[in-house]
Design a protein around this motif. Structure first.
Motif, PDB file in Angstrom:
ATOM      1  N   ASN A   1      56.922  57.691  -5.465  1.00  0.00           N
ATOM      2  CA  ASN A   1      57.623  57.072  -6.593  1.00  0.00           C
ATOM      3  C   ASN A   1      58.215  58.146  -7.499  1.00  0.00           C
ATOM      4  O   ASN A   1      58.261  58.000  -8.719  1.00  0.00           O
ATOM      5  N   ALA A   2      58.692  59.232  -6.895  1.00  0.00           N
ATOM      6  CA  ALA A   2      59.177  60.364  -7.682  1.00  0.00           C
ATOM      7  C   ALA A   2      60.636  60.228  -8.093  1.00  0.00           C
ATOM      8  O   ALA A   2      61.145  61.048  -8.839  1.00  0.00           O
ATOM      9  N   GLY A   3      61.330  59.187  -7.615  1.00  0.00           N
ATOM     10  CA  GLY A   3      62.742  59.041  -7.921  1.00  0.00           C
ATOM     11  C   GLY A   3      63.611  59.644  -6.839  1.00  0.00           C
ATOM     12  O   GLY A   3      63.160  59.883  -5.725  1.00  0.00           O
ATOM     13  N   SER A   4      64.856  59.895  -7.169  1.00  0.00           N
ATOM     14  CA  SER A   4      65.827  60.392  -6.194  1.00  0.00           C
ATOM     15  C   SER A   4      66.128  61.865  -6.399  1.00  0.00           C
ATOM     16  O   SER A   4      65.929  62.416  -7.488  1.00  0.00           O
ATOM     17  N   ARG A   5      66.614  62.496  -5.324  1.00  0.00           N
ATOM     18  CA  ARG A   5      67.087  63.878  -5.400  1.00  0.00           C
ATOM     19  C   ARG A   5      68.196  64.077  -4.389  1.00  0.00           C
ATOM     20  O   ARG A   5      68.348  63.295  -3.437  1.00  0.00           O
ATOM     21  N   ASP A   6      68.993  65.133  -4.567  1.00  0.00           N
ATOM     22  CA  ASP A   6      70.082  65.474  -3.673  1.00  0.00           C
ATOM     23  C   ASP A   6      69.858  66.870  -3.109  1.00  0.00           C
ATOM     24  O   ASP A   6      69.502  67.794  -3.844  1.00  0.00           O
ATOM     25  N   VAL A   7      70.066  67.015  -1.801  1.00  0.00           N
ATOM     26  CA  VAL A   7      69.857  68.285  -1.106  1.00  0.00           C
ATOM     27  C   VAL A   7      71.185  68.751  -0.514  1.00  0.00           C
ATOM     28  O   VAL A   7      71.913  67.955   0.076  1.00  0.00           O
ATOM     29  N   TYR A   8      71.459  70.045  -0.678  1.00  0.00           N
ATOM     30  CA  TYR A   8      72.660  70.647  -0.104  1.00  0.00           C
ATOM     31  C   TYR A   8      72.252  71.895   0.679  1.00  0.00           C
ATOM     32  O   TYR A   8      71.390  72.661   0.235  1.00  0.00           O
ATOM     33  N   ARG A   9      72.879  72.111   1.844  1.00  0.00           N
ATOM     34  CA  ARG A   9      72.621  73.334   2.589  1.00  0.00           C
ATOM     35  C   ARG A   9      73.886  73.782   3.308  1.00  0.00           C
ATOM     36  O   ARG A   9      74.625  72.956   3.853  1.00  0.00           O
TER      37      ARG A   9
ATOM     38  N   HIS B   1      61.955  61.547 -11.656  1.00  0.00           N
ATOM     39  CA  HIS B   1      60.757  61.300 -12.459  1.00  0.00           C
ATOM     40  C   HIS B   1      59.800  62.489 -12.504  1.00  0.00           C
ATOM     41  O   HIS B   1      58.653  62.337 -12.927  1.00  0.00           O
ATOM     42  N   VAL B   2      60.267  63.655 -12.055  1.00  0.00           N
ATOM     43  CA  VAL B   2      59.418  64.854 -12.062  1.00  0.00           C
ATOM     44  C   VAL B   2      60.199  66.003 -12.682  1.00  0.00           C
ATOM     45  O   VAL B   2      61.184  66.480 -12.126  1.00  0.00           O
ATOM     46  N   ALA B   3      59.762  66.450 -13.840  1.00  0.00           N
ATOM     47  CA  ALA B   3      60.456  67.517 -14.556  1.00  0.00           C
ATOM     48  C   ALA B   3      60.372  68.839 -13.789  1.00  0.00           C
ATOM     49  O   ALA B   3      59.377  69.122 -13.119  1.00  0.00           O
ATOM     50  N   ASN B   4      61.423  69.643 -13.893  1.00  0.00           N
ATOM     51  CA  ASN B   4      61.460  70.990 -13.299  1.00  0.00           C
ATOM     52  C   ASN B   4      61.068  70.973 -11.814  1.00  0.00           C
ATOM     53  O   ASN B   4      60.305  71.823 -11.347  1.00  0.00           O
ATOM     54  N   SER B   5      61.617  70.017 -11.067  1.00  0.00           N
ATOM     55  CA  SER B   5      61.244  69.876  -9.655  1.00  0.00           C
ATOM     56  C   SER B   5      62.364  70.291  -8.710  1.00  0.00           C
ATOM     57  O   SER B   5      62.320  69.957  -7.530  1.00  0.00           O
ATOM     58  N   ASP B   6      63.360  71.043  -9.205  1.00  0.00           N
ATOM     59  CA  ASP B   6      64.399  71.550  -8.327  1.00  0.00           C
ATOM     60  C   ASP B   6      63.939  72.834  -7.643  1.00  0.00           C
ATOM     61  O   ASP B   6      62.938  73.443  -8.037  1.00  0.00           O
ATOM     62  N   ALA B   7      64.656  73.238  -6.584  1.00  0.00           N
ATOM     63  CA  ALA B   7      64.253  74.417  -5.815  1.00  0.00           C
ATOM     64  C   ALA B   7      65.441  74.947  -5.026  1.00  0.00           C
ATOM     65  O   ALA B   7      66.409  74.221  -4.754  1.00  0.00           O
ATOM     66  N   ASN B   8      65.368  76.228  -4.654  1.00  0.00           N
ATOM     67  CA  ASN B   8      66.371  76.881  -3.814  1.00  0.00           C
ATOM     68  C   ASN B   8      65.678  77.552  -2.632  1.00  0.00           C
ATOM     69  O   ASN B   8      64.500  77.909  -2.707  1.00  0.00           O
ATOM     70  N   GLN B   9      66.427  77.745  -1.543  1.00  0.00           N
ATOM     71  CA  GLN B   9      65.897  78.462  -0.387  1.00  0.00           C
ATOM     72  C   GLN B   9      66.983  79.326   0.232  1.00  0.00           C
ATOM     73  O   GLN B   9      68.134  78.899   0.377  1.00  0.00           O
ATOM     74  N   VAL B  10      66.606  80.553   0.602  1.00  0.00           N
ATOM     75  CA  VAL B  10      67.479  81.475   1.327  1.00  0.00           C
ATOM     76  C   VAL B  10      66.810  81.803   2.656  1.00  0.00           C
ATOM     77  O   VAL B  10      65.602  82.073   2.696  1.00  0.00           O
ATOM     78  N   ILE B  11      67.574  81.774   3.749  1.00  0.00           N
ATOM     79  CA  ILE B  11      67.076  82.143   5.076  1.00  0.00           C
ATOM     80  C   ILE B  11      68.037  83.165   5.670  1.00  0.00           C
ATOM     81  O   ILE B  11      69.246  82.915   5.752  1.00  0.00           O
ATOM     82  N   LEU B  12      67.523  84.318   6.078  1.00  0.00           N
ATOM     83  CA  LEU B  12      68.309  85.359   6.720  1.00  0.00           C
ATOM     84  C   LEU B  12      67.631  85.744   8.022  1.00  0.00           C
ATOM     85  O   LEU B  12      66.426  86.031   8.036  1.00  0.00           O
TER      86      LEU B  12
ATOM     87  N   THR C   1      62.681  84.787   4.637  1.00  0.00           N
ATOM     88  CA  THR C   1      62.827  83.498   3.958  1.00  0.00           C
ATOM     89  C   THR C   1      62.285  83.597   2.547  1.00  0.00           C
ATOM     90  O   THR C   1      61.245  84.232   2.320  1.00  0.00           O
ATOM     91  N   LYS C   2      62.974  82.949   1.611  1.00  0.00           N
ATOM     92  CA  LYS C   2      62.455  82.841   0.244  1.00  0.00           C
ATOM     93  C   LYS C   2      62.723  81.442  -0.278  1.00  0.00           C
ATOM     94  O   LYS C   2      63.862  80.957  -0.227  1.00  0.00           O
ATOM     95  N   VAL C   3      61.679  80.777  -0.754  1.00  0.00           N
ATOM     96  CA  VAL C   3      61.793  79.476  -1.407  1.00  0.00           C
ATOM     97  C   VAL C   3      61.416  79.662  -2.872  1.00  0.00           C
ATOM     98  O   VAL C   3      60.304  80.090  -3.187  1.00  0.00           O
ATOM     99  N   ASP C   4      62.357  79.370  -3.743  1.00  0.00           N
ATOM    100  CA  ASP C   4      62.168  79.516  -5.196  1.00  0.00           C
ATOM    101  C   ASP C   4      61.872  78.143  -5.785  1.00  0.00           C
ATOM    102  O   ASP C   4      62.778  77.328  -5.977  1.00  0.00           O
ATOM    103  N   ASN C   5      60.588  77.862  -6.010  1.00  0.00           N
ATOM    104  CA  ASN C   5      60.171  76.581  -6.583  1.00  0.00           C
ATOM    105  C   ASN C   5      60.107  76.673  -8.099  1.00  0.00           C
ATOM    106  O   ASN C   5      59.548  77.628  -8.651  1.00  0.00           O
ATOM    107  N   LYS C   6      60.636  75.660  -8.754  1.00  0.00           N
ATOM    108  CA  LYS C   6      60.475  75.576 -10.197  1.00  0.00           C
ATOM    109  C   LYS C   6      59.074  75.039 -10.509  1.00  0.00           C
ATOM    110  O   LYS C   6      58.297  74.723  -9.616  1.00  0.00           O
ATOM    111  N   ALA C   7      58.745  74.872 -11.784  1.00  0.00           N
ATOM    112  CA  ALA C   7      57.373  74.560 -12.191  1.00  0.00           C
ATOM    113  C   ALA C   7      56.859  73.241 -11.613  1.00  0.00           C
ATOM    114  O   ALA C   7      55.648  73.074 -11.427  1.00  0.00           O
ATOM    115  N   GLY C   8      57.778  72.290 -11.293  1.00  0.00           N
ATOM    116  CA  GLY C   8      57.331  70.993 -10.807  1.00  0.00           C
ATOM    117  C   GLY C   8      57.560  70.754  -9.332  1.00  0.00           C
ATOM    118  O   GLY C   8      57.401  69.624  -8.861  1.00  0.00           O
ATOM    119  N   SER C   9      57.916  71.791  -8.568  1.00  0.00           N
ATOM    120  CA  SER C   9      58.180  71.615  -7.133  1.00  0.00           C
ATOM    121  C   SER C   9      57.227  72.454  -6.295  1.00  0.00           C
ATOM    122  O   SER C   9      56.670  73.449  -6.768  1.00  0.00           O
TER     123      SER C   9
END
Length: 330
Positions: A240-248, A272-283, A300-308
């Motif tokens: 029940n976290a709500g919606s999100r959009d993913v781009y790659r 419905h979750v604050a600071n839940s965005d994130a980025n990822q780099v793959i080389l 690989t690096k995944v940069d999680n914000k405080a809520g992800s």
């Protein structure tokens, strides 16, 4: 007389086996993919050996005549570091199918075709077959993979469509646990020369996802990207976290026996979750000894914000890893 009888029986056995071989075939296949990595999750660094979706399986087909064929596929995951298999032996795939001019009817268990139509195609699965730490940590995989029945259309002008139903097979546990619901999956693929397009949709109860993918090849260059909208579900199973959009977007270049790939992905925060965005780099870099065997290096690096918690399962913890590996297909 006994000798002649034995010869006759042996001849019949050979004829019978030859007829069976002419009508059907069974193939053993698989992949062993292992890497040694320096993995960091949060503040903890661990040197480790990673199994990257190693597996083995059996597949077969029988020609029934008139363009009709019956087939099956059984596939089991394998931990290449320990030799252990998963608790469900054929947990990756277990299906029987019937195909012909009408298309294909499938029944059993398999990975959702919407995933392959959107997130695992061409350069988007580079540089390491989209597994382990090199996998796409942000894509929202939603489908229930068991108790499926599906229909795939014949190939028409480069287009195929597959629709699948996963039946809930209700088994009430208690009055406080709601009934499970059917799950639905739809995948569309189109290929025309250097351009390939895909789309996928999944619905499980009140959760759903929709994605679009484009892939283009020109000479030694590939570029691919996708967009996905996920509702009421994320990779940490908050329904029940709500919606999100993913781009790659991922680009690749092949030269000689080598190829390199660089990918970047972003997910917006959940409603419905604050600071839940994130980025990822793959080389990644691959050196292909053959079509079956390669060595590779991956970062690989995944940069999680405080809520992800993508790629780690630990809210607010980042993931970074560097490793080298060997992959062999058989």
């Amino acid at each position: 007389m006994k000798t002649m009888t034995r010869i006759a029986l042996a001849a019949l056995a050979v004829v019978g086996s030859s007829a069976a071989l002419a009508q059907s075939s069974v193939t053993l296949y698989g992949r062993i993919n292992t890497s040694v990595e320096r993995e960091k999750i949060g503040d903890t660094t661990t040197p480790k050996m990673n199994n990257n979706a190693s597996r083995f399986g059996f597949k077969g087909v029988e020609d029934l005549g008139g363009g009709l064929k019956a087939g099956f596929q059984l596939e089991s995951g394998l931990d290449s570091g320990t030799g252990a298999t998963g608790w469900t032996f054929f947990g990756r795939q277990s299906e029987v199918n019937l195909s012909g001019n009408f298309g294909m009817l499938r029944m059993g268990r398999w990975i959702a075709e919407s995933y392959f139509a959107v997130a695992d195609y061409g350069v988007l699965d580079a540089p390491n077959y989209n597994t382990g730490n090199a996998s796409d940590a942000l894509y929202g995989y939603l489908m229930r993979d068991v108790n499926k029945v599906a229909y795939r259309t014949p190939l028409f002008a480069g287009l195929t469509v597959e629709g699948a139903l996963s039946m809930h097979e209700r088994q009430p546990i208690s009055s406080t646990i709601p009934d499970m619901k059917n799950a639905y999956d739809l995948a569309v693929n189109w290929e025309g020369g250097p351009l390939a397009l895909g789309a996928g949709y999944t619905k499980v109860g009140d959760s759903n996802q929709f994605g679009l993918r484009a892939h283009y090849t020109v000479g030694p260059f590939q570029i691919g990207g996708y967009y996905q909208h996920v509702k009421n579900f994320d990779t940490t199973y908050r329904i029940n976290a709500g919606s999100r959009d993913v781009y790659r977007v991922t680009g690749g270049y092949a030269f000689g026996a080598s190829d390199v790939a660089l990918g970047f992905a972003h997910t917006s925060k959940l409603d419905h979750v604050a600071n839940s965005d994130a980025n990822q780099v793959i080389l990644g870099y691959n050196y292909n000894f053959s079509k079956r065997t390669k060595v590779y290096a991956i970062y690989t690096k995944v940069d999680n914000k405080a809520g992800s918690a993508y790629g780690t399962g630990i809210t607010g913890a980042d993931l970074s890893t560097f490793g080298v590996g060997l992959s062999h297909n058989f």
